[in-house]
Design a protein around this motif. Structure first.
Motif, PDB file in Angstrom:
ATOM      1  N   ARG A  23       0.812  -1.213   0.000  1.00  0.00           N
ATOM      2  CA  ARG A  23       0.000   0.000   0.000  1.00  0.00           C
ATOM      3  C   ARG A  23       0.849   1.269   0.000  1.00  0.00           C
ATOM      4  N   HIS A  24       2.154   1.118   0.306  1.00  0.00           N
ATOM      5  CA  HIS A  24       3.044   2.270   0.317  1.00  0.00           C
ATOM      6  C   HIS A  24       3.486   2.681  -1.089  1.00  0.00           C
ATOM      7  N   TRP A  25       3.032   1.931  -2.128  1.00  0.00           N
ATOM      8  CA  TRP A  25       3.397   2.261  -3.502  1.00  0.00           C
ATOM      9  C   TRP A  25       2.446   3.269  -4.125  1.00  0.00           C
ATOM     10  N   GLY A  26       1.470   3.715  -3.365  1.00  0.00           N
ATOM     11  CA  GLY A  26       0.562   4.752  -3.860  1.00  0.00           C
ATOM     12  C   GLY A  26      -0.306   4.285  -5.008  1.00  0.00           C
ATOM     13  N   ASP A  27      -0.262   5.026  -6.120  1.00  0.00           N
ATOM     14  CA  ASP A  27      -1.118   4.734  -7.268  1.00  0.00           C
ATOM     15  C   ASP A  27      -0.430   3.901  -8.343  1.00  0.00           C
ATOM     16  N   ASN A  28       0.735   3.349  -8.033  1.00  0.00           N
ATOM     17  CA  ASN A  28       1.462   2.539  -9.022  1.00  0.00           C
ATOM     18  C   ASN A  28       0.796   1.178  -9.142  1.00  0.00           C
ATOM     19  N   ILE A  29      -0.007   1.009 -10.191  1.00  0.00           N
ATOM     20  CA  ILE A  29      -0.831  -0.175 -10.357  1.00  0.00           C
ATOM     21  C   ILE A  29      -0.002  -1.451 -10.487  1.00  0.00           C
ATOM     22  N   GLN A  30       1.251  -1.329 -10.955  1.00  0.00           N
ATOM     23  CA  GLN A  30       2.103  -2.504 -11.092  1.00  0.00           C
ATOM     24  C   GLN A  30       2.459  -3.114  -9.735  1.00  0.00           C
ATOM     25  N   PHE A  31       2.307  -2.338  -8.685  1.00  0.00           N
ATOM     26  CA  PHE A  31       2.640  -2.834  -7.349  1.00  0.00           C
ATOM     27  C   PHE A  31       1.426  -2.893  -6.420  1.00  0.00           C
ATOM     28  N   THR A  32       0.485  -2.005  -6.592  1.00  0.00           N
ATOM     29  CA  THR A  32      -0.689  -2.001  -5.716  1.00  0.00           C
ATOM     30  C   THR A  32      -1.729  -3.028  -6.140  1.00  0.00           C
ATOM     31  N   GLY A  33      -1.787  -3.369  -7.421  1.00  0.00           N
ATOM     32  CA  GLY A  33      -2.757  -4.349  -7.920  1.00  0.00           C
ATOM     33  C   GLY A  33      -2.243  -5.768  -7.772  1.00  0.00           C
ATOM     34  N   GLU A  34      -3.146  -6.707  -7.453  1.00  0.00           N
ATOM     35  CA  GLU A  34      -2.766  -8.111  -7.302  1.00  0.00           C
ATOM     36  C   GLU A  34      -2.209  -8.688  -8.598  1.00  0.00           C
ATOM     37  N   GLN A  35      -2.663  -8.156  -9.738  1.00  0.00           N
ATOM     38  CA  GLN A  35      -2.202  -8.642 -11.037  1.00  0.00           C
ATOM     39  C   GLN A  35      -0.941  -7.933 -11.517  1.00  0.00           C
TER      40      GLN A  35
END
Length: 288
Positions: A23-35
């Motif tokens: 969750r500390h990656w903010g809006d970076n979908i490559q890290f916040t998203g499970e996929q």
């Protein structure tokens, strides 16, 4: 003082869960998203690095002990701190770390190979739950206390028995995931998919919850490998309580999904975890 200590502990656990959840990656979908590929690659890299480090460390200790190395880094006679007892605890940690990383990597890769439609970062089961994180911290804490203050409290026999339990648990769980294929999921399914079948072949001929059976004995075995007698008891109790709730609930769900097949299948197989109550006939009627 106790209240402050609990608050500090909760803050530490929340911080760890926050990091494990990316969750500390903010809006970076490559890290916040499970996929997200970034999340998957980072977890895989971390686990593989820890695994490789411990394999190499174990290899260095082995070479040192059999005389193929002149470094004498792990010479217990010349090293005042690294006694024979502490070296044994270190070796136990190495075996444990290899087992732990292997477990989490296999969870992902077996899912990726045999049920690719559902694989994602959570398939590593690293951030399983808050309870899982607490259990890991408690076991590591017990090991550190023993390593620095009482390394003599140990048992090679129980540790070897733990290795056998870890192997039994890992092989059983991996076989279950492979055999189940696309019907396997880390989350209990409440609706029947087109490819969802009641698997009754392979290891499922004997155990109807082999993945749970495997994890139960694997978790206890890891603590025996470490020589953590207190954590071994706590893990056995915690795992039993979890499956005591989960297995009957899952069987109710399976009765709804496979009302004709499951009762007969259930009567021909066993759970393998002591004192876990299966769904009885009265429960069958409630589930219909």
């Amino acid at each position: 003082l106790k209240t402050e200590s609990v608050q500090i502990m909760n803050s530490v656990i929340d911080w760890i869960q926050f990091r494990l959840g990316f969750r500390h990656w903010g809006d970076n979908i490559q890290f916040t998203g499970e996929q997200g590929l970034g999340r998957v690659s980072l977890i895989a890299c971390a686990l593989s690095s820890i695994l490789t480090f411990n394999v190499m460390l174990g290899f260095v200790i082995l070479m040192d002990k059999v005389g193929f190395s002149n470094l004498n880094i792990f010479d217990t006679e010349s090293n005042a701190f690294l006694s024979h007892d502490r070296l044994l605890v270190l070796i136990q940690w190495i075996i444990y770390a290899i087992s732990l990383c292997t477990f989490h990597l296999l969870e992902f890769f077996v899912t990726a190979l045999h049920n690719p439609s559902v694989v994602n970062a959570s398939s590593f089961v690293v951030n399983h739950s808050r309870s899982y994180t607490i259990a890991m911290l408690v076991s590591w804490g017990e090991l550190l206390i023993r390593f620095f203050f009482c390394p003599f409290i140990n048992s090679t026999v129980l540790s070897l028995f733990g290795v056998m339990l870890v192997l039994l648990g890992q092989v059983t769980r991996t076989l279950a995931m492979i055999t189940c294929g696309q019907s396997f999921n880390h989350i209990i399914q409440h609706s029947k998919k087109n490819n969802h079948v009641l698997v009754q072949n392979g290891i499922y001929q004997y155990l109807r919850h082999p993945s749970y059976f495997g994890f139960y004995y694997w978790s206890i075995g890891t603590q025996l490998v470490l020589g953590n007698f207190i954590s071994a008891i706590l893990f056995a109790i915690a795992s039993w309580m979890f499956f005591h709730r989960r297995i009957p609930f899952e069987e109710q769900t399976l009765l709804k999904l496979f009302p004709e097949e499951y009762p007969d299948y259930r009567n021909k197989t066993f759970i393998g975890i002591p004192f876990i109550k299966t769904v009885n006939k009265r429960d069958d009627k409630k589930g219909d």
